[in-house]
Write a protein that holds these residues in place. Sequence first.
Motif, short mmCIF file in Angstrom:
data_model
loop_
_atom_site.label_atom_id
_atom_site.label_comp_id
_atom_site.label_asym_id
_atom_site.label_seq_id
_atom_site.Cartn_x
_atom_site.Cartn_y
_atom_site.Cartn_z
N THR A 67 0.83 -1.20 0.00
CA THR A 67 0.00 0.00 0.00
C THR A 67 0.86 1.25 0.00
O THR A 67 2.00 1.25 0.48
CB THR A 67 -0.91 0.04 1.24
OG1 THR A 67 -0.10 0.04 2.42
CG2 THR A 67 -1.87 -1.15 1.27
N HIS A 85 2.78 -5.39 3.65
CA HIS A 85 2.16 -6.12 4.75
C HIS A 85 2.26 -7.62 4.46
O HIS A 85 1.81 -8.06 3.39
CB HIS A 85 0.67 -5.78 4.86
CG HIS A 85 0.37 -4.34 5.07
ND1 HIS A 85 0.34 -3.43 4.03
CD2 HIS A 85 0.07 -3.65 6.19
CE1 HIS A 85 0.03 -2.24 4.51
NE2 HIS A 85 -0.13 -2.34 5.82
N HIS A 131 -6.63 -13.20 6.65
CA HIS A 131 -6.80 -12.08 5.72
C HIS A 131 -7.22 -12.48 4.31
O HIS A 131 -6.95 -11.73 3.37
CB HIS A 131 -5.51 -11.27 5.66
CG HIS A 131 -5.24 -10.53 6.93
ND1 HIS A 131 -4.08 -10.71 7.65
CD2 HIS A 131 -5.99 -9.64 7.62
CE1 HIS A 131 -4.13 -9.95 8.72
NE2 HIS A 131 -5.27 -9.30 8.73
N ILE A 136 -9.47 -9.70 2.52
CA ILE A 136 -8.77 -8.48 2.13
C ILE A 136 -7.79 -8.77 1.00
O ILE A 136 -7.63 -7.97 0.08
CB ILE A 136 -8.10 -7.79 3.34
CG1 ILE A 136 -7.78 -6.33 2.98
CG2 ILE A 136 -6.86 -8.53 3.82
CD1 ILE A 136 -7.50 -5.46 4.17
N ARG A 169 -11.78 -1.19 -1.30
CA ARG A 169 -10.49 -1.14 -0.64
C ARG A 169 -10.48 0.00 0.38
O ARG A 169 -11.17 1.00 0.20
CB ARG A 169 -9.37 -0.90 -1.65
CG ARG A 169 -9.28 -2.01 -2.68
CD ARG A 169 -8.24 -1.72 -3.70
NE ARG A 169 -8.16 -2.82 -4.66
CZ ARG A 169 -7.29 -2.88 -5.63
NH1 ARG A 169 -6.42 -1.92 -5.80
NH2 ARG A 169 -7.29 -3.90 -6.46
N PHE A 170 -9.69 -0.17 1.41
CA PHE A 170 -9.49 0.84 2.44
C PHE A 170 -10.80 1.23 3.12
O PHE A 170 -11.05 2.39 3.41
CB PHE A 170 -8.78 2.08 1.88
CG PHE A 170 -7.44 1.75 1.27
CD1 PHE A 170 -6.36 1.45 2.08
CD2 PHE A 170 -7.27 1.71 -0.11
CE1 PHE A 170 -5.13 1.13 1.53
CE2 PHE A 170 -6.04 1.39 -0.67
CZ PHE A 170 -4.97 1.10 0.16
N GLN A 180 -12.27 -2.92 7.16
CA GLN A 180 -10.99 -3.60 6.98
C GLN A 180 -9.98 -3.20 8.06
O GLN A 180 -8.96 -3.87 8.20
CB GLN A 180 -10.42 -3.33 5.58
CG GLN A 180 -11.24 -3.97 4.47
CD GLN A 180 -10.81 -3.52 3.09
OE1 GLN A 180 -10.21 -2.45 2.90
NE2 GLN A 180 -11.11 -4.34 2.10
N TRP A 222 -8.21 -0.09 8.67
CA TRP A 222 -7.02 0.66 8.26
C TRP A 222 -6.67 1.76 9.24
O TRP A 222 -7.53 2.36 9.88
CB TRP A 222 -7.24 1.26 6.87
CG TRP A 222 -7.24 0.20 5.84
CD1 TRP A 222 -8.33 -0.41 5.31
CD2 TRP A 222 -6.10 -0.43 5.27
NE1 TRP A 222 -7.93 -1.39 4.43
CE2 TRP A 222 -6.56 -1.42 4.39
CE3 TRP A 222 -4.73 -0.26 5.42
CZ2 TRP A 222 -5.71 -2.23 3.65
CZ3 TRP A 222 -3.87 -1.06 4.70
CH2 TRP A 222 -4.37 -2.04 3.82
N TYR A 246 -1.90 1.62 6.60
CA TYR A 246 -1.34 0.56 7.43
C TYR A 246 -2.45 -0.32 7.97
O TYR A 246 -3.45 0.19 8.48
CB TYR A 246 -0.53 1.22 8.55
CG TYR A 246 -0.25 0.37 9.74
CD1 TYR A 246 0.48 -0.81 9.63
CD2 TYR A 246 -0.70 0.74 11.01
CE1 TYR A 246 0.75 -1.59 10.75
CE2 TYR A 246 -0.42 -0.01 12.12
CZ TYR A 246 0.29 -1.19 11.99
OH TYR A 246 0.55 -1.96 13.09
N LEU A 247 -2.29 -1.62 7.85
CA LEU A 247 -3.26 -2.60 8.34
C LEU A 247 -2.73 -3.18 9.65
O LEU A 247 -1.89 -4.09 9.64
CB LEU A 247 -3.46 -3.70 7.30
CG LEU A 247 -4.54 -4.73 7.59
CD1 LEU A 247 -5.91 -4.07 7.67
CD2 LEU A 247 -4.53 -5.80 6.50
N SER A 283 -2.19 -6.98 10.36
CA SER A 283 -1.26 -7.82 9.59
C SER A 283 -0.18 -8.38 10.51
O SER A 283 0.08 -7.85 11.58
CB SER A 283 -0.62 -7.02 8.45
OG SER A 283 0.15 -5.96 8.94
#
Length: 173
Positions: free
Chosen positions: A32, A80, A86, A89, A100-101, A105, A107, A116-117, A120
């Motif tokens: 990302t 990540h 996951h 995702i 996404r995002f 999820q 974030w 940043y996840l 992870s």
Amino acid sequence: MTQGASEFEVEHGAEALKRAFRDHPAGVALITAQTAEGPVGLTASSVSSVGIDPPALSFSVTRATGSAGGILSAPTYVVHLLADRHGEIARSFAVSGAERFTPEQGWAALSGGEPYLPASRVALRCRTLHSLEVGSSVVVIAEVLDAVFGPASGPMVYHDREFKLLHDPRRES
């Protein structure tokens, strides 16, 4: 050819490469970056360690447009390494146009603004050291600047065009 070679099947070209790697499991990562247009990201199964002096990893992306182009043009990005939880995702970032995002999820942003996840296994903040165009792909060698470790969990792998969990009998007890 040596004796017995007729027992082996020989293929050539792109289809042979695809077939070979379809049966070779690979770890699953999500890469990302933050761009002027907003966050971008993609799923990658090409991430591997390169060395420790400097700490570096490599990955490849197809076409330097869209999410890949955003990552390649960003000063820093986050790789990540995804956990066995996951799958959804990973699938959403592997399909163009998927959601996404999203808040669901989970974030957050690192101090440099990179998406940043936190869930992870590990998030590696990187910057590009070298890149090499190979046909319609770009191979990237990236310096690892920081690592943020998340909850311990089993890894996810990509095998035969599916995201799969690794069976670890030690985790069953």
